[in-house]
Design a protein around this motif. Structure first.
Motif, PDB file in Angstrom:
ATOM      1  N   VAL A  73      67.910  59.890  27.828  1.00  0.00           N
ATOM      2  CA  VAL A  73      68.258  59.723  29.242  1.00  0.00           C
ATOM      3  C   VAL A  73      67.624  58.451  29.794  1.00  0.00           C
ATOM      4  CG1 VAL A  73      68.605  62.192  29.702  1.00  0.00           C
ATOM      5  CG2 VAL A  73      66.333  61.194  29.982  1.00  0.00           C
ATOM      6  N   ALA A  74      68.174  57.973  30.904  1.00  0.00           N
ATOM      7  CA  ALA A  74      67.691  56.738  31.508  1.00  0.00           C
ATOM      8  C   ALA A  74      66.745  57.000  32.674  1.00  0.00           C
ATOM      9  CB  ALA A  74      68.885  55.899  31.968  1.00  0.00           C
ATOM     10  N   TYR A  75      66.217  58.191  32.773  1.00  0.00           N
ATOM     11  CA  TYR A  75      65.271  58.519  33.842  1.00  0.00           C
ATOM     12  C   TYR A  75      64.055  59.208  33.235  1.00  0.00           C
ATOM     13  CZ  TYR A  75      67.770  62.982  33.382  1.00  0.00           C
ATOM     14  OH  TYR A  75      68.360  64.118  32.891  1.00  0.00           O
ATOM     15  N   GLU A  76      63.002  59.309  34.037  1.00  0.00           N
ATOM     16  CA  GLU A  76      61.775  59.926  33.554  1.00  0.00           C
ATOM     17  C   GLU A  76      61.933  61.442  33.476  1.00  0.00           C
ATOM     18  OE1 GLU A  76      57.096  59.941  34.769  1.00  0.00           O
ATOM     19  OE2 GLU A  76      58.286  58.126  35.095  1.00  0.00           O
ATOM     20  N   ARG A  78      60.622  65.433  33.363  1.00  0.00           N
ATOM     21  CA  ARG A  78      59.760  66.159  34.298  1.00  0.00           C
ATOM     22  C   ARG A  78      58.349  66.404  33.773  1.00  0.00           C
ATOM     23  NH1 ARG A  78      63.617  66.250  37.651  1.00  0.00           N
ATOM     24  NH2 ARG A  78      64.847  67.945  38.436  1.00  0.00           N
ATOM     25  N   ASP A 146      71.518  67.107  30.062  1.00  0.00           N
ATOM     26  CA  ASP A 146      70.843  67.674  31.229  1.00  0.00           C
ATOM     27  C   ASP A 146      71.778  68.592  32.016  1.00  0.00           C
ATOM     28  OD1 ASP A 146      72.472  65.647  32.113  1.00  0.00           O
ATOM     29  OD2 ASP A 146      70.930  64.639  33.303  1.00  0.00           O
TER      30      ASP A 146
END
Length: 173
Positions: A73-76, A78, A146
């Motif tokens: 994924v391109a986001y951090e 959790r 996700d």
């Protein structure tokens, strides 16, 4: 009664399940929901510990499986660390601490997927805890990495939390 729910979540599905469980528990007891990154090492005063995380390669995540997931994924993600590492950092549990374990995984037979909750249960048992309920799995979608919980799973998690809270209340009362 003090209940703490410790979760590990990569993309948010396991966190949603943890919060649904807390919603169910709130019928009987209040529950604090804590990301494993911020989980306490001292559980004094906790009467119910609920621990959950995603199933990676048939069990609890490892650093390599978390990195692999994060790379997709391109986001951090959790949680930066895992429940495996947190459990390994605990020396013991308060005597008789009631616990329950859950995981998130795809909806396939456990023989094919494994279940992180089984490893959590074994470790908490070895640390001196008392299982308040059998380990439980909640299912996540497979449409995208996700996708989140499958339809109906958050309601099932809330019901499981309510049943767990009622069972623990009976044993402590």
């Amino acid at each position: 009664m003090r209940a703490v729910i410790v979760f590990e979540s990569m993309f948010g599905a396991t966190e949603k399940v943890a919060r649904a469980i807390a919603g169910g528990l709130s019928v009987s007891v209040g529950a604090e929901v804590v990301n494993v990154d911020d989980a306490p090492s001292d559980l004094t005063g906790v009467e119910l510990l609920v621990v959950g995380g995603p199933t990676h390669v048939h069990g609890m995540s490892r650093a390599a499986t978390r990195k692999s997931a994060a790379d997709q994924v391109a986001y951090e993600v959790r949680s930066r660390t895992g429940i495996r590492e947190w459990l390994n950092s605990l020396e013991s549990l308060p005597p008789g601490l009631a616990f329950a374990a859950f995981d998130t995984r795809i909806d396939k037979p456990r023989v094919f997927t494994g279940a992180a909750s089984l490893g959590v249960t074994k470790r908490l048992d070895r640390l001196g805890g008392r299982a308040a309920a059998p380990a439980e799995s909640f299912f996540v979608g497979t449409g995208s990495i996700d996708a989140g919980p499958e339809p109906g799973e958050l309601a099932r998690a809330e019901a499981w939390g309510a049943a767990l809270g009622a069972a623990v209340r009976r044993t402590v009362a």
